[in-house]
Design a protein around this motif. Structure first.
Motif, PDB file in Angstrom:
ATOM      1  N   LEU A  46       1.063  -1.233   0.341  1.00 48.54           N
ATOM      2  CA  LEU A  46       0.328   0.224  -0.083  1.00 48.54           C
ATOM      3  C   LEU A  46       1.116   1.172  -0.172  1.00 48.54           C
ATOM      4  N   ASN A  49      -1.365   6.644  -1.190  1.00 48.32           N
ATOM      5  CA  ASN A  49      -1.891   7.397  -1.514  1.00 48.32           C
ATOM      6  C   ASN A  49      -3.511   6.509  -0.776  1.00 48.32           C
ATOM      7  N   GLY A  50      -2.688   4.974  -0.793  1.00 45.49           N
ATOM      8  CA  GLY A  50      -3.540   4.031  -0.122  1.00 45.49           C
ATOM      9  C   GLY A  50      -3.975   4.578   1.171  1.00 45.49           C
ATOM     10  N   ILE A  99       5.555   2.558   1.157  1.00 52.34           N
ATOM     11  CA  ILE A  99       5.630   2.154   0.821  1.00 52.34           C
ATOM     12  C   ILE A  99       5.171   0.655   2.266  1.00 52.34           C
ATOM     13  N   GLN A 319      -0.496  -0.218  -7.445  1.00 57.23           N
ATOM     14  CA  GLN A 319      -2.021   1.082  -7.295  1.00 57.23           C
ATOM     15  C   GLN A 319      -2.901  -0.049  -7.210  1.00 57.23           C
ATOM     16  N   CYS A 322      -5.067   0.488  -4.356  1.00 57.18           N
ATOM     17  CA  CYS A 322      -4.952   1.720  -3.775  1.00 57.18           C
ATOM     18  C   CYS A 322      -5.918   2.819  -4.276  1.00 57.18           C
ATOM     19  N   GLN A 323      -5.819   2.573  -5.904  1.00 54.05           N
ATOM     20  CA  GLN A 323      -7.633   3.154  -6.083  1.00 54.05           C
ATOM     21  C   GLN A 323      -8.721   2.180  -6.143  1.00 54.05           C
ATOM     22  N   GLU A 326      -9.624   5.156  -2.544  1.00 53.06           N
ATOM     23  CA  GLU A 326      -9.780   6.352  -3.092  1.00 53.06           C
ATOM     24  C   GLU A 326     -10.919   6.173  -3.660  1.00 53.06           C
ATOM     25  N   HIS A 402       1.326   8.309  -6.036  1.00 50.62           N
ATOM     26  CA  HIS A 402       1.390   8.546  -4.944  1.00 50.62           C
ATOM     27  C   HIS A 402       1.199   9.755  -3.765  1.00 50.62           C
TER      28      HIS A 402
END
Length: 424
Positions: A46, A49-50, A99, A319, A322-323, A326, A402
């Protein structure tokens, strides 16, 4: 704005969506088709951003405590020579977090634990979805799947509600979140003209060692000709490793570990050591698929597509999850701040689709220019050029994905009979 929501899919994206919607005051039911929650995937990385998304969902502190920071490592050749080094401390200074690596089963457990037990229904499949017939005056499904305040009250199914046909009956909701993965059934029903997910021509085999392994760094990738081997370290000293191979879909090995030893046994340490520390029955094998054709929209009527159902991507940027996180925060913020659901979903699509699809394109390109190269001349050019690249542009390329500022989710007061800690 508040309402009722059915989230189809109890993976990372679906659980996160449920947390976000509950945080802004919605009644949420999560439908997970597996009889036993599917935590397959060994471990996950992760990025900042996550983690920021998880902070807004109220799970960031717990996830950080169960994770291991990736500070030292990078990318190597099969003979062990470095192609690029990763400086996790520099990344942390730039974006506030390195990370981190966490076992996927632990991440799922933490997300599930943040939801009331009755809101997660295991072994229930969503089969149909009907937005054209609101089902007025039809009684709602009795029992634990009931949305709304009463077990036997009729559904509040005015002209805006969605009817979801499930394996155990019918449910109604103001909003449906399609978080049912790369092979999303709901995506196929809502966007029948879209070709859906396609095979990338590669598969990933992965596992977690059954004992701690002494390693020099927390994260490594090794790129060969058309193949990749990588590992991350977990908090208890065990390591998760993965191998990406060019394989036709459906290919399976009678002895996956023996196959990997034959392909990677001559690569640098600690790769042979990681394979030796893995039980044969621990190896997972998944064909890689992606949404190569971008979706024209992430929303259809009162349904929002989220995570792999909306933007399944190759794993080369780390990602995917993480996406999805988001997505979950953005959706919750949109429904909390809009005067009506159509406006909220329009906002969600406008914010999320450009970014998520750009990250998916970048992940595909990273794979093609990295481990996807197989021609000897192309591999030689890559191996010569990468060590010459200055660290600044490399760090900026990482930061491009990120760096993300989540919208703030204003917590709503607890509902009657609900403790404040369930929303924390």
């Amino acid at each position: 704005m508040r309402g009722t929501a059915v989230v189809v899919g109890g993976g990372i994206g679906g659980l996160a969506a449920a947390l976000g919607l509950r945080r802004v005051g919605w009644d949420v039911t999560v439908l997970e088709r597996s009889e036993v929650p599917d935590d397959a995937g060994a471990a996950i990385s992760l990025a900042a951003n996550g983690l920021r998304a998880l902070d807004e969902l109220g799970a960031g502190e717990a996830v950080r405590a169960a994770s291991h920071g990736q500070y030292r490592g990078g990318t190597r050749r099969p003979d062990g020579r470095w192609l690029a080094r990763m400086d996790g401390a520099a990344l942390e200074r730039a974006v506030g977090s390195p990370i981190v690596g966490i076992a996927r089963a632990e991440l799922h457990r933490l997300l599930r634990a943040a939801l009331p037990a009755e809101s997660l229904l295991i072994g229930v499949r969503a089969l149909t979805i009907d937005q054209d017939r609101p089902g007025q005056n039809e009684p709602a499904q009795d029992g634990p799947g009931q949305n709304g305040p009463g077990q036997n009250e009729p559904a509040q199914d005015g002209p805006g509600q969605v009817r979801v046909g499930c394996s155990d009956g019918t449910r109604y909701a103001d909003l449906v979140v399609a978080a049912d993965g790369v092979g999303s059934r709901l995506r196929g029903l809502l966007l029948p003209e879209h070709p859906g997910a396609v095979a990338t021509g590669a598969a990933v085999l992965r596992a977690i060692t059954d004992q701690p392994v002494a390693l020099d760094g927390e994260f490594e990738l090794t790129w060969g000709r058309g193949a990749e081997f990588g590992h991350i370290v977990l908090p208890d000293g065990r390591a998760e490793w993965h191998a990406v191979l060019p394989l036709p879909p459906g290919t399976r090995f009678a002895d996956p570990l023996a196959e990997l030893r034959s392909r990677f046994g001559g690569w640098h340490e600690p790769i042979p050591e990681l394979l030796a520390a893995t039980p044969p029955d621990a190896v997972l094998h998944h064909d890689l698929r992606e949404l190569r054709t971008p979706l024209p929209t992430f929303t259809v009527g009162r349904v929002a597509l989220l995570g792999d159902a909306a933007h399944a991507m190759t794993p080369h940027l780390g990602q995917g999850a993480c996406q999805a996180l988001e997505d979950a925060v953005t959706l919750a913020a949109a429904v909390a701040g809009a005067p009506d659901l159509p406006s909220a979903l329009s906002r969600y699509d406008a914010v999320r689709r450009p970014r998520a699809q750009a990250v998916a394109r970048a992940a595909r390109q990273a794979g093609r220019m990295g481990p996807g190269l197989s021609h000897p001349l192309a591999v030689a050019v890559r191996n010569t050029a990468m060590p010459l690249m200055p660290p600044g542009p490399t760090l900026r390329a990482i930061l491009r994905h990120h760096v993300w500022e989540p919208p703030t989710l204003d917590r709503t007061p607890p509902r009657p009979g609900e403790s404040a800690t369930q929303l924390a």
